[in-house]
Design an enzyme around this catalytic site. Structure first.
Site, PDB file in Angstrom:
ATOM      1  N   LYS A 147       0.848  -1.182   0.000  1.00 29.54           N
ATOM      2  CA  LYS A 147       0.000   0.000   0.000  1.00 29.54           C
ATOM      3  C   LYS A 147       0.884   1.233   0.000  1.00 29.54           C
ATOM      4  O   LYS A 147       1.960   1.250   0.615  1.00 29.54           O
ATOM      5  CB  LYS A 147      -0.902   0.021   1.250  1.00 29.54           C
ATOM      6  CG  LYS A 147      -1.668   1.330   1.444  1.00 29.54           C
ATOM      7  CD  LYS A 147      -2.414   1.367   2.765  1.00 29.54           C
ATOM      8  CE  LYS A 147      -3.041   2.751   2.962  1.00 29.54           C
ATOM      9  NZ  LYS A 147      -3.809   2.847   4.224  1.00 29.54           N
ATOM     10  N   GLU A 197      -9.165  12.232  12.396  1.00 27.64           N
ATOM     11  CA  GLU A 197      -8.398  11.043  12.793  1.00 27.64           C
ATOM     12  C   GLU A 197      -7.512  11.271  14.005  1.00 27.64           C
ATOM     13  O   GLU A 197      -6.582  12.088  13.972  1.00 27.64           O
ATOM     14  CB  GLU A 197      -7.543  10.554  11.623  1.00 27.64           C
ATOM     15  CG  GLU A 197      -6.824   9.256  11.904  1.00 27.64           C
ATOM     16  CD  GLU A 197      -6.214   8.633  10.667  1.00 27.64           C
ATOM     17  OE1 GLU A 197      -5.575   7.570  10.791  1.00 27.64           O
ATOM     18  OE2 GLU A 197      -6.380   9.199   9.561  1.00 27.64           O
TER      19      GLU A 197
END
Length: 392
Positions: A147, A197
């Site tokens: 990723k 977040e």
């Protein structure tokens, strides 16, 4: 002696004064500062090491601040995406905690006109960004990394200088449940945003984190919106992307924890524009010397910000992105001398310097990613700040 008592509501309503210092809001504990006792600009390369240079320097600065009458000194500010670059941290002359609900309830009516935008520029533009994503997917399919997070910017030029306090006020009003930050920068201008977040929150020995990875656009129709969230929860691509993040964070936190809980299945959370896959992580620090900033440095950057494995992802980011992220994709927050504090990811954000604004958004790329879909996702993420300009 410096006064560090809670702000009165009347002081909170003096919004322009509030935004002369660092402001950070959270549903847990919000903080505002005034003045600067000392700065900490050295890179936090070894910030996770309790006996490393940075943590020793921080303890020395806290001790010096106490000697000058600052009863409970705090370090506040931002750490860049690349921890080898200089930090933007400082210990203020005074800091005060407040309830965010009081701030939101007391926000005055914003009569400031919306900035008149004369130019908007995507960096990189559409074809270059989708080409970056295609190149990343091809690299991932060859087996390294699994990723990578790729980002893009939007540069805005306005007719007149932007009032960052008024812009922050609109961000607060439009995103009341986010983590908000307004940080004056050493080189001038400010960093501000509404992050969804949480990187780390620590109180006593207990800590928590809530990483996000995997996103889907909100819909206006309630049934369609609910279906969008359900599709995200059942997406193999997004669940894989999310698991890479939580597995890596578990591996990093486990040796520093006497207890750690990382649920196997994520949950859905929302912002005004997006659904996110989220995992609530809770733990207890093993070493009493660990503080909110040492744990933040231990985690940063998570695979939600760089990718996995980290070093391979960083190499690909440096190869593909046509700019340096600097503070974007970093962390912003505070830590007191007792080790308590809170740090969030520096996303859904921008910098303001005179009549120039730079906005930032990123997306996690895995083998199943589609370039056009990632362009749209980063566009939705930019909407948080663009709405504050009336440009969504």
């Amino acid at each position: 002696m410096v006064d560090t008592s809670t702000f009165e509501n009347a002081w909170l309503q003096d919004y322009s004064t509030l935004c002369r210092g660092f402001v950070f809001t959270s549903p847990w504990q919000s903080i505002a500062t005034q003045g600067c006792f000392t700065t900490l600009t050295n890179p936090v390369t070894d910030g996770a090491l309790l006996q490393g240079n940075f943590q020793q320097q921080l303890r020395q600065h806290f001790a010096a601040a106490k000697q000058q009458g600052i009863e409970n000194p705090v370090v506040v500010g931002a750490i860049p995406f690349d921890v080898n670059e200089p930090a933007a941290l400082f210990i203020p002359e005074s800091s005060r905690k407040f309830n965010r609900a009081d701030l939101l309830a007391g926000l005055p009516v914003n009569h400031a006109p919306l900035p008149e935008v004369t130019r908007r520029t995507a960096v990189p533009e559409h074809d270059r960004f989708t080409g970056m994503v295609a190149d990343a997917v091809a690299t991932i399919k060859r087996g390294e990394p699994e990723k990578v997070v790729l980002s893009r910017l939007m540069d805005i030029v306005t007719q007149n200088p932007v009032d960052s306090a008024a812009l922050m006020q609109r961000v607060l009003a439009q995103n009341p449940n986010s983590y908000h930050f307004h940080l004056p920068l050493p080189q001038g201008g400010v960093l501000l945003g509404a992050s969804p977040e949480l990187m780390i929150r620590k109180q006593g020995a207990a800590f928590s984190s809530c990483p996000l990875a995997g996103s889907a656009r909100r819909e206006k129709d309630e049934a369609s919106d609910r279906a969008s969230g359900e599709t995200l929860m059942n997406s193999g691509k997004d669940r894989h992307e999310h698991k890479l993040v939580t597995d890596a964070m578990r591996d990093v936190l486990q040796p520093r924890s006497s207890q750690l809980s990382v649920p196997y299945t994520p949950e859905l959370i929302t912002t005004a524009t997006l659904w996110h896959l989220a995992t609530q992580i809770d733990g207890t620090a093993k070493d009493p010397q660990d503080n909110a900033l040492s744990l933040a440095c231990l985690l940063h950057p998570t695979p939600a910000l760089s990718g996995f494995p980290h070093q391979q992802a960083m190499q690909l980011i440096q190869q593909l992105e046509p700019f340096e992220r600097q503070l974007f994709g970093g962390i912003v927050g505070w830590c007191d001398a007792e080790g308590n504090g809170e740090w969030v990811v520096t996303i859904r954000c921008g910098t303001v310097h005179g009549n120039r604004v730079r906005l930032f958004a990123g997306a996690g790329i895995v083998a199943d990613s589609q370039p056009e879909s990632e362009w749209r996702e980063t566009g939705v993420k930019l909407d948080t700040m663009l709405r504050a300009f009336g440009l969504q």
